[in-house]
Design a protein around this motif. Structure first.
Motif, PDB file in Angstrom:
ATOM      1  N   ALA A   1       0.824  -1.203   0.000  1.00 47.83           N
ATOM      2  CA  ALA A   1       0.000   0.000   0.000  1.00 47.83           C
ATOM      3  C   ALA A   1       0.856   1.250   0.000  1.00 47.83           C
ATOM      4  O   ALA A   1       1.934   1.289   0.577  1.00 47.83           O
ATOM      5  CB  ALA A   1      -0.912   0.006   1.226  1.00 47.83           C
ATOM      6  N   GLY A   2       0.331   2.300  -0.640  1.00 49.72           N
ATOM      7  CA  GLY A   2       0.928   3.615  -0.542  1.00 49.72           C
ATOM      8  C   GLY A   2       0.227   4.417   0.542  1.00 49.72           C
ATOM      9  O   GLY A   2      -0.623   3.910   1.274  1.00 49.72           O
ATOM     10  N   LYS A   3       0.581   5.689   0.652  1.00 48.56           N
ATOM     11  CA  LYS A   3      -0.066   6.548   1.649  1.00 48.56           C
ATOM     12  C   LYS A   3      -1.523   6.766   1.252  1.00 48.56           C
ATOM     13  O   LYS A   3      -1.848   6.918   0.075  1.00 48.56           O
ATOM     14  CB  LYS A   3       0.665   7.886   1.731  1.00 48.56           C
ATOM     15  CG  LYS A   3       0.178   8.801   2.844  1.00 48.56           C
ATOM     16  CD  LYS A   3       0.983  10.091   2.911  1.00 48.56           C
ATOM     17  CE  LYS A   3       2.382   9.838   3.415  1.00 48.56           C
ATOM     18  NZ  LYS A   3       3.121  11.114   3.649  1.00 48.56           N
ATOM     19  N   ALA A   4      -2.391   6.773   2.235  1.00 51.69           N
ATOM     20  CA  ALA A   4      -3.820   6.954   1.971  1.00 51.69           C
ATOM     21  C   ALA A   4      -4.078   8.304   1.319  1.00 51.69           C
ATOM     22  O   ALA A   4      -3.348   9.273   1.526  1.00 51.69           O
ATOM     23  CB  ALA A   4      -4.602   6.846   3.276  1.00 51.69           C
ATOM     24  N   ALA A   5      -5.142   8.355   0.520  1.00 48.92           N
ATOM     25  CA  ALA A   5      -5.499   9.593  -0.153  1.00 48.92           C
ATOM     26  C   ALA A   5      -5.843  10.681   0.857  1.00 48.92           C
ATOM     27  O   ALA A   5      -6.471  10.429   1.880  1.00 48.92           O
ATOM     28  CB  ALA A   5      -6.687   9.352  -1.080  1.00 48.92           C
ATOM     29  N   ALA A   6      -5.404  11.905   0.559  1.00 47.02           N
ATOM     30  CA  ALA A   6      -5.708  13.038   1.429  1.00 47.02           C
ATOM     31  C   ALA A   6      -5.503  14.323   0.641  1.00 47.02           C
ATOM     32  O   ALA A   6      -4.932  14.320  -0.455  1.00 47.02           O
ATOM     33  CB  ALA A   6      -4.827  13.033   2.670  1.00 47.02           C
ATOM     34  N   GLU A   7      -5.983  15.442   1.216  1.00 48.57           N
ATOM     35  CA  GLU A   7      -5.839  16.752   0.583  1.00 48.57           C
ATOM     36  C   GLU A   7      -4.695  17.492   1.273  1.00 48.57           C
ATOM     37  O   GLU A   7      -4.861  18.023   2.373  1.00 48.57           O
ATOM     38  CB  GLU A   7      -7.138  17.562   0.674  1.00 48.57           C
ATOM     39  CG  GLU A   7      -8.232  17.069  -0.248  1.00 48.57           C
ATOM     40  CD  GLU A   7      -8.772  15.715   0.168  1.00 48.57           C
ATOM     41  OE1 GLU A   7      -9.081  15.528   1.366  1.00 48.57           O
ATOM     42  OE2 GLU A   7      -8.862  14.825  -0.706  1.00 48.57           O
ATOM     43  N   TYR A   8      -3.550  17.502   0.626  1.00 48.44           N
ATOM     44  CA  TYR A   8      -2.419  18.243   1.153  1.00 48.44           C
ATOM     45  C   TYR A   8      -2.380  19.643   0.555  1.00 48.44           C
ATOM     46  O   TYR A   8      -1.622  20.502   0.987  1.00 48.44           O
ATOM     47  CB  TYR A   8      -1.118  17.487   0.886  1.00 48.44           C
ATOM     48  CG  TYR A   8      -1.105  16.140   1.582  1.00 48.44           C
ATOM     49  CD1 TYR A   8      -0.718  16.037   2.904  1.00 48.44           C
ATOM     50  CD2 TYR A   8      -1.527  14.991   0.929  1.00 48.44           C
ATOM     51  CE1 TYR A   8      -0.733  14.806   3.563  1.00 48.44           C
ATOM     52  CE2 TYR A   8      -1.551  13.771   1.579  1.00 48.44           C
ATOM     53  CZ  TYR A   8      -1.150  13.679   2.892  1.00 48.44           C
ATOM     54  OH  TYR A   8      -1.178  12.479   3.533  1.00 48.44           O
ATOM     55  N   SER A   9      -3.171  19.855  -0.465  1.00 45.35           N
ATOM     56  CA  SER A   9      -3.445  21.157  -1.052  1.00 45.35           C
ATOM     57  C   SER A   9      -4.968  21.305  -1.047  1.00 45.35           C
ATOM     58  O   SER A   9      -5.679  20.318  -1.285  1.00 45.35           O
ATOM     59  CB  SER A   9      -2.914  21.225  -2.486  1.00 45.35           C
ATOM     60  OG  SER A   9      -3.645  22.122  -3.267  1.00 45.35           O
ATOM     61  N   PRO A  10      -5.502  22.501  -0.792  1.00 40.97           N
ATOM     62  CA  PRO A  10      -6.965  22.639  -0.730  1.00 40.97           C
ATOM     63  C   PRO A  10      -7.687  22.229  -2.011  1.00 40.97           C
ATOM     64  O   PRO A  10      -8.848  21.816  -1.967  1.00 40.97           O
ATOM     65  CB  PRO A  10      -7.163  24.138  -0.450  1.00 40.97           C
ATOM     66  CG  PRO A  10      -5.893  24.593   0.163  1.00 40.97           C
ATOM     67  CD  PRO A  10      -4.816  23.768  -0.469  1.00 40.97           C
ATOM     68  N   ASP A  11      -6.992  22.305  -3.136  1.00 43.81           N
ATOM     69  CA  ASP A  11      -7.655  22.062  -4.417  1.00 43.81           C
ATOM     70  C   ASP A  11      -7.304  20.713  -5.037  1.00 43.81           C
ATOM     71  O   ASP A  11      -7.623  20.468  -6.206  1.00 43.81           O
ATOM     72  CB  ASP A  11      -7.285  23.171  -5.409  1.00 43.81           C
ATOM     73  CG  ASP A  11      -7.822  24.524  -4.976  1.00 43.81           C
ATOM     74  OD1 ASP A  11      -8.802  24.550  -4.202  1.00 43.81           O
ATOM     75  OD2 ASP A  11      -7.241  25.540  -5.399  1.00 43.81           O
ATOM     76  N   HIS A  12      -6.586  19.850  -4.290  1.00 49.89           N
ATOM     77  CA  HIS A  12      -6.136  18.589  -4.879  1.00 49.89           C
ATOM     78  C   HIS A  12      -6.222  17.456  -3.859  1.00 49.89           C
ATOM     79  O   HIS A  12      -6.048  17.677  -2.663  1.00 49.89           O
ATOM     80  CB  HIS A  12      -4.683  18.684  -5.361  1.00 49.89           C
ATOM     81  CG  HIS A  12      -4.434  19.780  -6.336  1.00 49.89           C
ATOM     82  ND1 HIS A  12      -4.146  21.075  -5.940  1.00 49.89           N
ATOM     83  CD2 HIS A  12      -4.426  19.779  -7.698  1.00 49.89           C
ATOM     84  CE1 HIS A  12      -3.967  21.818  -7.008  1.00 49.89           C
ATOM     85  NE2 HIS A  12      -4.132  21.062  -8.080  1.00 49.89           N
ATOM     86  N   THR A  13      -6.443  16.265  -4.375  1.00 53.99           N
ATOM     87  CA  THR A  13      -6.304  15.050  -3.580  1.00 53.99           C
ATOM     88  C   THR A  13      -5.060  14.314  -4.061  1.00 53.99           C
ATOM     89  O   THR A  13      -4.889  14.092  -5.268  1.00 53.99           O
ATOM     90  CB  THR A  13      -7.528  14.139  -3.718  1.00 53.99           C
ATOM     91  OG1 THR A  13      -8.662  14.806  -3.160  1.00 53.99           O
ATOM     92  CG2 THR A  13      -7.308  12.817  -2.995  1.00 53.99           C
ATOM     93  N   SER A  14      -4.200  13.957  -3.121  1.00 53.12           N
ATOM     94  CA  SER A  14      -2.964  13.244  -3.455  1.00 53.12           C
ATOM     95  C   SER A  14      -3.024  11.812  -2.948  1.00 53.12           C
ATOM     96  O   SER A  14      -3.642  11.530  -1.910  1.00 53.12           O
ATOM     97  CB  SER A  14      -1.745  13.931  -2.826  1.00 53.12           C
ATOM     98  OG  SER A  14      -1.430  15.115  -3.499  1.00 53.12           O
ATOM     99  N   MET A  15      -2.386  10.931  -3.673  1.00 55.87           N
ATOM    100  CA  MET A  15      -2.188   9.558  -3.216  1.00 55.87           C
ATOM    101  C   MET A  15      -0.832   9.072  -3.702  1.00 55.87           C
ATOM    102  O   MET A  15      -0.244   9.668  -4.612  1.00 55.87           O
ATOM    103  CB  MET A  15      -3.297   8.629  -3.718  1.00 55.87           C
ATOM    104  CG  MET A  15      -3.315   8.423  -5.216  1.00 55.87           C
ATOM    105  SD  MET A  15      -4.559   7.219  -5.725  1.00 55.87           S
ATOM    106  CE  MET A  15      -6.055   8.083  -5.280  1.00 55.87           C
ATOM    107  N   VAL A  16      -0.345   8.039  -3.063  1.00 56.32           N
ATOM    108  CA  VAL A  16       0.941   7.456  -3.430  1.00 56.32           C
ATOM    109  C   VAL A  16       0.721   6.016  -3.859  1.00 56.32           C
ATOM    110  O   VAL A  16       0.080   5.236  -3.150  1.00 56.32           O
ATOM    111  CB  VAL A  16       1.938   7.515  -2.260  1.00 56.32           C
ATOM    112  CG1 VAL A  16       3.199   6.725  -2.579  1.00 56.32           C
ATOM    113  CG2 VAL A  16       2.294   8.964  -1.945  1.00 56.32           C
ATOM    114  N   ARG A  17       1.243   5.690  -5.021  1.00 55.52           N
ATOM    115  CA  ARG A  17       1.195   4.324  -5.532  1.00 55.52           C
ATOM    116  C   ARG A  17       2.575   3.687  -5.424  1.00 55.52           C
ATOM    117  O   ARG A  17       3.580   4.363  -5.623  1.00 55.52           O
ATOM    118  CB  ARG A  17       0.769   4.304  -7.008  1.00 55.52           C
ATOM    119  CG  ARG A  17      -0.621   4.789  -7.293  1.00 55.52           C
ATOM    120  CD  ARG A  17      -0.853   4.848  -8.804  1.00 55.52           C
ATOM    121  NE  ARG A  17      -0.606   3.570  -9.433  1.00 55.52           N
ATOM    122  CZ  ARG A  17      -1.544   2.633  -9.649  1.00 55.52           C
ATOM    123  NH1 ARG A  17      -2.794   2.863  -9.251  1.00 55.52           N
ATOM    124  NH2 ARG A  17      -1.248   1.510 -10.238  1.00 55.52           N
TER     125      ARG A  17
END
Length: 515
Positions: free
Chosen positions: A118-134
């Motif tokens: 697994a990568g890091k769980a999805a989250a909003e590290y910028s107000p306008d974007h959702t980031s995830m790690v694969r």
């Protein structure tokens, strides 16, 4: 036929035969046809083709293959152990009770670990974007394994690579390829597509260098000596490729004044003589508190003298031969040169001459004392059944408070280019904790030496290399981390576009600005 490419055995293209020798007798076990660069090309092409399918397999599908593989190895455990002993000369107790069961356990571990990539769980590290790690497989892995633990080292290379979705071309040592070939066949039998695991039997200068420098190999994993490791880095830098190196060792064995001497003596003999000392983590430098030094030396000598050398397939044999005559001569050379600069051989230090052993490349269990810290036999890797014991400390027992004797022992332990493994022997938890923190090594045991487990990482620092085998930490070597970012605004013009377009919407203040 001693190449395994695209799910099938084939002959090597070099035209050069090579005899796999039983080091206990000097007799030929099998004659192999060595690979050349053309065979490497075929194997890498097979791995590249298989990568598309295997990298898209679900974690559950890869896990199912590895689960079946563990069962297949277990079903052939006895014959695989016997084959391992024949090609290496190691005692059948070591092959049958350590190498094969360890490989089965490693396979079962990676069957489960394959489902935890697994990568890091999805989250909003910028107000306008959702980031995830694969975490994604790298591609074709070119791996080179040594001759001292052919089956286990092949497994340590193959299992994390394919559990993560890579494909692999493995080059075992040309003098011990037989169990690696069988392992590859069992991977295919377990359900992996043809080409996921390929084995090239060839020499390092020909097949090995062709594999490392191949343009379609994305990663190189090598276990072997530090000088060859430097050559691997040189070749791989032309890619550039990701590199994982597990190199030599010169493990210190630190015995403090409060240690259980009987346990330490048994640990030193077992740790020094396992696999006839042909182990990068073997105990090679015993630093013993001066107040316990004579007692330790006497007991180790007594235990070493009782070790039985004999035929590898005899269950009563404790220690088998070295891998070949050249290694026997290398070990003997270290000991003979040590004698020349004043070392005292307490026990061993000779090539056995009995009718039972003379045909093989045996060397007696050896304990050496009266050598300085900078002696060759203390600083260089011998890779044989030789333990050097050196005293440290004032001779007085530790009374608490400052601990200059422990500081001296740690300094001596760290006084080597290597940093693969070490052990400390003490009843004092505070001294143990201090030593495990201060000794620069990839692994430090307390009141034991040698045990490894699938769940924990194995790898070194300094001249012992970098990267980890076994455990979930090995996936750090065999996966690439990808950041994926999703826009949440669904607008054409973004505030950051003002760096290019003056009429873009203004940037909002950063949430933490002025906090």
């Amino acid at each position: 036929m001693h190449q395994y490419i695209a799910g099938q055995r084939s002959r090597g293209s070099s035209g050069n035969p090579y005899d796999v020798i039983d080091p206990s007798t000097g007799e030929t076990v099998e004659t192999v046809e060595l690979a050349d660069a053309d065979d490497v090309d075929r194997a890498v092409a097979a791995a590249s083709t298989a990568f598309g399918e295997w990298s898209r397999a679900t974690p559950g599908e890869r896990s199912a293959v590895l689960t079946k593989l563990a069962g297949l190895i277990e079903a052939e455990a006895e014959s695989i152990a016997e084959l391992e002993s024949k090609q290496t000369g190691k005692p059948i107790r070591l092959s049958g009770e350590f190498d094969v069961p360890g490989t089965i356990d490693n396979t079962a571990f990676f069957a489960g670990a394959a489902r935890e990539l697994a990568g890091k769980a999805a989250a909003e590290y910028s107000p306008d974007h959702t980031s995830m790690v694969r975490r994604e497989p790298i591609g074709v892995v070119g791996s080179i394994a040594p001759w001292n633990y052919p089956l286990q080292m092949a497994a340590w290379k193959v299992l994390p690579a394919i559990a993560a979705g890579n494909t692999i071309v493995l080059k075992p040592a040309e003098n011990t390829p037989l169990t690696s070939l069988r392992l590859a066949e069992l991977v295919t039998e377990a359900g992996a597509p043809a080409g996921v695991v390929n084995v090239i039997t060839g020499t390092g200068p020909v097949a090995g260098e062709a594999l490392i420098s191949h343009r379609d190999v994305a990663m190189v994993s090598f276990t072997g000596s530090s000088p060859v490791g430097r050559r691997v880095m040189e070749l791989a830098s032309g890619g550039p490729k990701r590199i994982h190196l597990e190199l030599g060792g010169k493990a210190p064995f630190v015995v403090l004044d409060d240690a259980d001497l009987e346990a330490a003596a048994h640990g030193a003999v077992a740790g020094a003589l396992i696999n006839t000392g042909q182990d990068c983590t073997a105990a090679t430098r015993a630093y013993v508190h001066r107040s316990r030094f004579s007692e330790f030396v006497d007991r180790v000598a007594e235990l070493m003298a009782a070790v039985r050398l004999g035929a590898p397939l005899d269950p009563a044999t404790d220690q088998g031969p070295l891998i070949h005559r050249a290694q026997q001569e290398r070990v003997a050379g270290f000991v003979d040169r040590a004698r020349g600069y004043g070392a005292r051989v307490v026990v061993g230090g000779e090539i056995p001459k009995t009718d039972e052993l003379i045909r093989g490349s045996y060397y007696a269990p050896t304990l050496i004392v009266d050598v300085p810290q900078d002696a060759e036999i203390v600083q260089r890797e011998i890779f044989g059944p030789v333990l050097v014991a050196l005293p440290f400390g004032s001779g007085a027992a530790h009374q608490g408070g400052n601990d200059p004797d422990l500081d001296e022992a740690i300094a001596l332990a760290n006084d080597t280019p290597f940093g693969l493994a070490a052990s400390v022997w003490t009843r004092d938890v505070h001294r143990a904790m201090h030593a495990t923190r201060a000794i620069r090594s990839g692994c430090v045991w307390v009141n034991d030496h040698i045990p490894i487990i699938s769940e924990m990482p194995h790898g070194g620092v300094k001249a012992s290399g970098f990267g980890k085998d076994m455990s979930s930490y090995s996936f750090e070597e065999y996966t690439a981390v990808k950041h994926v970012m999703y826009d949440l605004t669904a607008t054409a013009a973004k505030p950051w576009h003002r760096t290019v377009f003056r009429d873009a919407p203004p940037n909002e203040p950063h949430p933490l600005a002025g906090a």
